[in-house]
Design an enzyme around this catalytic site. Structure first.
Site, short mmCIF file in Angstrom:
data_model
loop_
_atom_site.label_atom_id
_atom_site.label_comp_id
_atom_site.label_asym_id
_atom_site.label_seq_id
_atom_site.Cartn_x
_atom_site.Cartn_y
_atom_site.Cartn_z
N LYS A 79 0.86 -1.18 0.00
CA LYS A 79 0.00 0.00 0.00
C LYS A 79 0.90 1.23 0.00
CE LYS A 79 -3.87 1.99 2.69
NZ LYS A 79 -4.75 1.81 3.88
N SER A 154 -9.79 1.95 2.79
CA SER A 154 -8.84 2.69 1.97
C SER A 154 -7.82 1.81 1.24
CB SER A 154 -8.10 3.70 2.84
OG SER A 154 -7.28 3.05 3.78
N SER A 178 -10.05 -0.49 6.93
CA SER A 178 -9.43 -0.38 5.59
C SER A 178 -8.74 -1.62 5.07
CB SER A 178 -8.45 0.79 5.57
OG SER A 178 -9.18 1.98 5.43
N1 GLN Z 1 -13.47 4.19 6.17
C1 GLN Z 1 -12.85 4.58 7.38
C2 GLN Z 1 -12.47 6.04 7.31
O1 GLN Z 1 -12.72 6.63 6.33
C3 GLN Z 1 -11.66 3.71 7.69
C4 GLN Z 1 -10.44 4.06 6.95
C5 GLN Z 1 -9.24 3.27 7.38
O2 GLN Z 1 -9.35 2.23 8.03
N2 GLN Z 1 -8.07 3.79 7.04
O3 GLN Z 1 -11.92 6.58 8.21
#
Ligand code: GLN
Length: 492
Positions: A79, A154, A178
């Site tokens: 990532k 994400s 994410s």
């Molecule tokens: N969807 C969640 C957010 O927008 C989680 C994102 C994540 O785990 N980085 O914060």
């Protein structure tokens, strides 16, 4: 060989060991697939062809000299939130589009030391804020199961490259879901470890008390191989814990399904907006676990209505503090011709942060401001403790807790423009981060549109081996994790 990408990590390791193919051949095979298929999936931000082939050659030399480990020569994607020395680390943001890290994240150091070959860096929501990967400065990644849909986020790029067989393993991070949600949207296995299990050193920070890195792959077995490399204490991360690390591969059959007590939170399965197909597929998977000997026990997790408000105060508060470092001075984007320091700060930040990131900084800064700190941030921290206690109470009577990973399957591209609607989609994942617990997503079938559905299993602290073992055994008697989208069947 045209089907190297169909091998499991264990089979790849054996094939390399028996010299059926070299790491160079395996790496070139993935690079060819990336060149042909990634223009449709749009998952890679950086492809490191030359570097990957050099690493592959080094891996082949180690093998010839009998110095190879199990994973030496196997490719993976990172990532684009993990710092990689000499390769761009963007975190999906214009702010870091010009950032070449002078050092490797500990996770990257560890994958290199294990001999894994870095194919490249993959797309993500900007600074990991989002659930679709659409907030990336580099544009949206597509879901390999249906290119009109998002891969989730994400860690959407990590999920998409595995689903399309553009990498056999990928790293992800999970601050509020994410790893688990994109794994669910793309039909994969993804593990969010206990907070403190994996070093956060060198990971671009979003919300430091919630961020945790973990493996993403097709199966629990594949994840276990990568988890063996990622886990462990690190002196450079004061929140990483000195808890003994299990051999996750050796323990894949260590948990008895017979008699395993699986808690089913009754509030979770009656959430408004839980799609009928998701409910049906997850219940079917639980029935299957019951057939394999597990006991299903209804439990109470009554704090569910507080999850979204609590997370969406704490995560933006920490983000506003973490992102204050992007000042246009030290590194990252700098606006043209600033007239003074204030102009430099203002324009650098407003030109380089996208809308969702700016929204979070505003919410977080407000929640932390002198007049509102007690009313919002301190209160949210107290509720966070209650959420954790709710889980601990549940674990007095059950071994793991089952939930959907997300209320729906993958959204259509562009469908989630309303931020609040998007935040509500995180209902099943964020409490796990607030409590610091480990959790895993396993694919358990498809909805009527042939989009994958995921089941989440939440474990008690440090129980990653148990979660991987339960999913591994489920995967021994089902084949959802081996199913591939049509695009993965294409040959380069
Ligand atoms: N969807 C969640 C957010 O927008 C989680 C994102 C994540 O785990 N980085 O914060």
């Amino acid at each position: 060989m045209t089907d190297l990408h169909r091998l499991s990590i264990r089979e790849m390791s054996e094939g390399l060991q028996k010299a059926q193919f070299s790491s160079r051949e395996l790496t070139q095979h993935y690079l060819d697939r990336i060149a042909k298929i990634d223009p449709q999936v749009k998952a890679y931000i950086s492809v490191c062809s030359e570097l990957a082939l050099a690493e592959a050659d080094a891996a082949d030399t180690l093998r010839k000299n009998d110095q190879a480990g199990q994973l030496t020569g196997i490719p993976l994607a990172h990532k684009d939130i993990f710092c990689t020395k000499g390769i761009k680390t963007s975190a999906g943001s214009k702010m870091l589009d010009n950032f070449i890290s002078p050092y490797d994240a500990t996770v990257v150091e560890k994958t290199k030391a294990a001999g894994l070959v870095t194919l490249g860096k993959v797309n993500m929501d900007e600074f990991a804020m989002g659930s679709t990967s659409e907030s990336s400065y580099y544009g949206a990644t597509r879901n390999p199961w249906n290119l009109e849909h998002v891969p989730g986020g994400s860690s959407g790029g990590s999920a998409a490259v595995i689903a399309a067989d553009l990498a056999p393993l990928a790293t992800g991070t999970d601050t509020g879901g994410s790893i688990r949600q994109p794994a669910s949207f793309c039909g994969l296995t993804g593990l969010k470890p206990t907070y403190g299990r994996v070093s956060r050193f060198g990971i671009v920070a979003f919300a430091s008390s919630l961020d945790q890195a973990g493996p993403m792959a097709r199966s629990a077995e594949d994840c276990a191989y990568l988890m063996n490399v990622m886990a462990g204490h690190d002196d450079k991360d004061s929140t990483s814990m000195e808890v003994p690390v299990d051999d996750y591969v050796a323990q894949l059959n260590s948990t008895q399904l017979k008699g395993l007590r699986i808690g089913i939170p009754k509030q979770y399965f009656s959430v408004d907006g839980l799609a009928a197909d998701v409910k049906a597929r997850t219940e079917q998977a639980l029935q299957q676990l019951k057939d394999l000997g597990a006991e299903l026990i209804e439990i109470d997790l009554s704090m569910i209505d507080s999850y979204v408000p609590t997370y969406y105060l704490i995560a933006p508060a920490e983000a506003s503090s973490n992102l204050s470092r992007y000042d246009g001075v030290r590194y990252g984007y700098r606006c043209d011709n600033p007239v003074d320091l204030k102009d430099l700060y203002e324009r650098s930040r407003s030109e380089a942060f996208g809308a969702e990131v700016q929204r979070r900084i505003l919410i977080g800064t407000y929640a932390l401001s002198a007049g509102y700190y007690d009313a919002y941030y301190v209160k949210a921290q107290k509720v966070r403790r209650l959420i954790q206690q709710d889980f601990l109470k549940a674990f007095e009577n059950v071994d793991v807790i089952a939930a959907p990973a997300a209320p729906t399957t993958a959204y259509k591209l562009g469908a989630s423009l309303d931020p609040v609607a998007m935040y509500l989609g995180d209902i099943y994942t964020i409490a796990v981060n607030l409590a610091g617990l480990p959790a895993i997503n396993a694919p358990v079938g498809f909805d009527a549109q042939q989009l994958p559905v995921g089941l989440q299993l939440i474990g008690n602290y440090w129980q990653e081996a148990q979660l991987l073992s339960v999913v591994h055994q489920y995967q021994q008697s089902t084949d959802w994790h081996t199913q591939r989208p049509a695009i993965a069947e294409e040959n380069a």
